[in-house]
Motif scaffolding. Structure first.
Motif, mmCIF file in Angstrom:
data_model
loop_
_atom_site.group_PDB
_atom_site.id
_atom_site.type_symbol
_atom_site.label_atom_id
_atom_site.label_comp_id
_atom_site.label_asym_id
_atom_site.label_seq_id
_atom_site.Cartn_x
_atom_site.Cartn_y
_atom_site.Cartn_z
ATOM 1 N N ASP A 1 0.836 -1.201 0.000
ATOM 2 C CA ASP A 1 0.000 0.000 0.000
ATOM 3 C C ASP A 1 0.867 1.244 0.000
ATOM 4 O O ASP A 1 0.512 2.261 -0.612
ATOM 5 C CB ASP A 1 -0.918 0.019 1.224
ATOM 6 N N VAL A 2 2.002 1.195 0.685
ATOM 7 C CA VAL A 2 2.914 2.343 0.736
ATOM 8 C C VAL A 2 3.389 2.692 -0.671
ATOM 9 O O VAL A 2 3.383 3.862 -1.070
ATOM 10 C CB VAL A 2 4.115 2.043 1.669
ATOM 11 N N VAL A 3 3.793 1.682 -1.444
ATOM 12 C CA VAL A 3 4.260 1.923 -2.813
ATOM 13 C C VAL A 3 3.113 2.450 -3.676
ATOM 14 O O VAL A 3 3.283 3.409 -4.427
ATOM 15 C CB VAL A 3 4.882 0.640 -3.411
ATOM 16 N N THR A 4 1.941 1.857 -3.557
ATOM 17 C CA THR A 4 0.777 2.300 -4.342
ATOM 18 C C THR A 4 0.455 3.766 -4.066
ATOM 19 O O THR A 4 0.246 4.561 -4.989
ATOM 20 C CB THR A 4 -0.454 1.421 -4.016
ATOM 21 N N GLU A 5 0.429 4.143 -2.787
ATOM 22 C CA GLU A 5 0.143 5.531 -2.412
ATOM 23 C C GLU A 5 1.244 6.472 -2.887
ATOM 24 O O GLU A 5 0.969 7.586 -3.342
ATOM 25 C CB GLU A 5 -0.026 5.645 -0.901
ATOM 26 N N ALA A 6 2.485 6.038 -2.806
ATOM 27 C CA ALA A 6 3.608 6.872 -3.228
ATOM 28 C C ALA A 6 3.585 7.100 -4.735
ATOM 29 O O ALA A 6 3.855 8.211 -5.202
ATOM 30 C CB ALA A 6 4.927 6.240 -2.795
ATOM 31 N N ASP B 1 11.842 -2.098 3.039
ATOM 32 C CA ASP B 1 10.855 -3.093 3.473
ATOM 33 C C ASP B 1 9.500 -2.968 2.781
ATOM 34 O O ASP B 1 8.533 -3.597 3.203
ATOM 35 C CB ASP B 1 10.655 -3.044 5.001
ATOM 36 N N GLU B 2 9.405 -2.132 1.727
ATOM 37 C CA GLU B 2 8.124 -1.948 1.037
ATOM 38 C C GLU B 2 8.202 -2.261 -0.459
ATOM 39 O O GLU B 2 7.316 -2.872 -1.010
ATOM 40 C CB GLU B 2 7.605 -0.507 1.219
ATOM 41 N N GLY B 3 9.252 -1.792 -1.137
ATOM 42 C CA GLY B 3 9.387 -2.012 -2.568
ATOM 43 C C GLY B 3 10.069 -0.839 -3.236
ATOM 44 O O GLY B 3 10.705 -0.016 -2.578
ATOM 45 N N ALA B 4 9.932 -0.765 -4.548
ATOM 46 C CA ALA B 4 10.624 0.274 -5.315
ATOM 47 C C ALA B 4 9.678 0.932 -6.307
ATOM 48 O O ALA B 4 8.710 0.330 -6.762
ATOM 49 C CB ALA B 4 11.820 -0.320 -6.045
ATOM 50 N N ILE B 5 10.006 2.176 -6.627
ATOM 51 C CA ILE B 5 9.230 2.981 -7.571
ATOM 52 C C ILE B 5 10.182 3.510 -8.623
ATOM 53 O O ILE B 5 11.263 4.008 -8.295
ATOM 54 C CB ILE B 5 8.567 4.164 -6.847
ATOM 55 N N MET B 6 9.778 3.416 -9.864
ATOM 56 C CA MET B 6 10.553 3.963 -10.978
ATOM 57 C C MET B 6 9.913 5.269 -11.438
ATOM 58 O O MET B 6 8.687 5.386 -11.493
ATOM 59 C CB MET B 6 10.559 2.980 -12.154
ATOM 60 N N ALA C 1 5.576 8.027 -12.793
ATOM 61 C CA ALA C 1 5.965 7.108 -11.721
ATOM 62 C C ALA C 1 5.168 5.812 -11.822
ATOM 63 O O ALA C 1 4.004 5.820 -12.206
ATOM 64 C CB ALA C 1 5.724 7.769 -10.371
ATOM 65 N N ARG C 2 5.838 4.703 -11.472
ATOM 66 C CA ARG C 2 5.189 3.393 -11.462
ATOM 67 C C ARG C 2 5.973 2.484 -10.522
ATOM 68 O O ARG C 2 7.144 2.737 -10.237
ATOM 69 C CB ARG C 2 5.160 2.790 -12.866
ATOM 70 N N ALA C 3 5.312 1.458 -10.046
ATOM 71 C CA ALA C 3 6.016 0.463 -9.234
ATOM 72 C C ALA C 3 6.963 -0.296 -10.150
ATOM 73 O O ALA C 3 6.631 -0.598 -11.296
ATOM 74 C CB ALA C 3 5.017 -0.496 -8.593
ATOM 75 N N GLY C 4 8.162 -0.550 -9.682
ATOM 76 C CA GLY C 4 9.124 -1.285 -10.489
ATOM 77 C C GLY C 4 10.493 -1.275 -9.855
ATOM 78 O O GLY C 4 10.760 -0.477 -8.958
ATOM 79 N N ASP C 5 11.345 -2.147 -10.328
ATOM 80 C CA ASP C 5 12.692 -2.265 -9.762
ATOM 81 C C ASP C 5 13.697 -2.470 -10.889
ATOM 82 O O ASP C 5 14.466 -3.412 -10.884
ATOM 83 C CB ASP C 5 12.722 -3.426 -8.766
#
Length: 96
Positions: A3-8, A31-36, A42-46
């Motif tokens: 949820d942290v990544v989605t909100e960010a 501890d949450e993930g990565a954002i590109m 912006a999108r979730a990704g690594d």
């Protein structure tokens, strides 16, 4: 995806106002993930990026909310930067 990544991702896209970023940057939220961030926004990704910024979820949220200056966070060790410092400085404008 957390949820942290989605909100960010939503907050970053709102801050960028539909504009992209000239280059590639990655935010690693511990501890949450990565954002590109790239020319598409912006999108979730690594993926590989020109610059990678790493912080805790609390610090990242404070930066997005305008409660923490990204440069100050870096200077005090709350935000680490790996890669192209020029790109990091351009990102500071996006985050402020």
């Amino acid at each position: 995806m957390s949820d942290v990544v989605t909100e960010a991702v939503a907050a970053l896209n709102a801050k960028m106002g539909g504009a992209g970023f000239d280059g590639t940057a990655k935010f690693v939220i511990e501890d949450e993930g990565a954002i590109m961030i790239d020319d598409n926004g912006a999108r979730a990704g690594d993926d590989d990026a020109d610059v990678t910024l790493t912080a805790t979820a609390e610090v990242f949220k404070a930066i997005l909310d305008g409660e923490e200056n990204p440069t100050t966070a870096f200077m005090t060790g709350k935000l680490s930067v790996d890669g192209d410092m020029g790109q990091a400085m351009k990102l500071s404008g996006v985050l402020s």
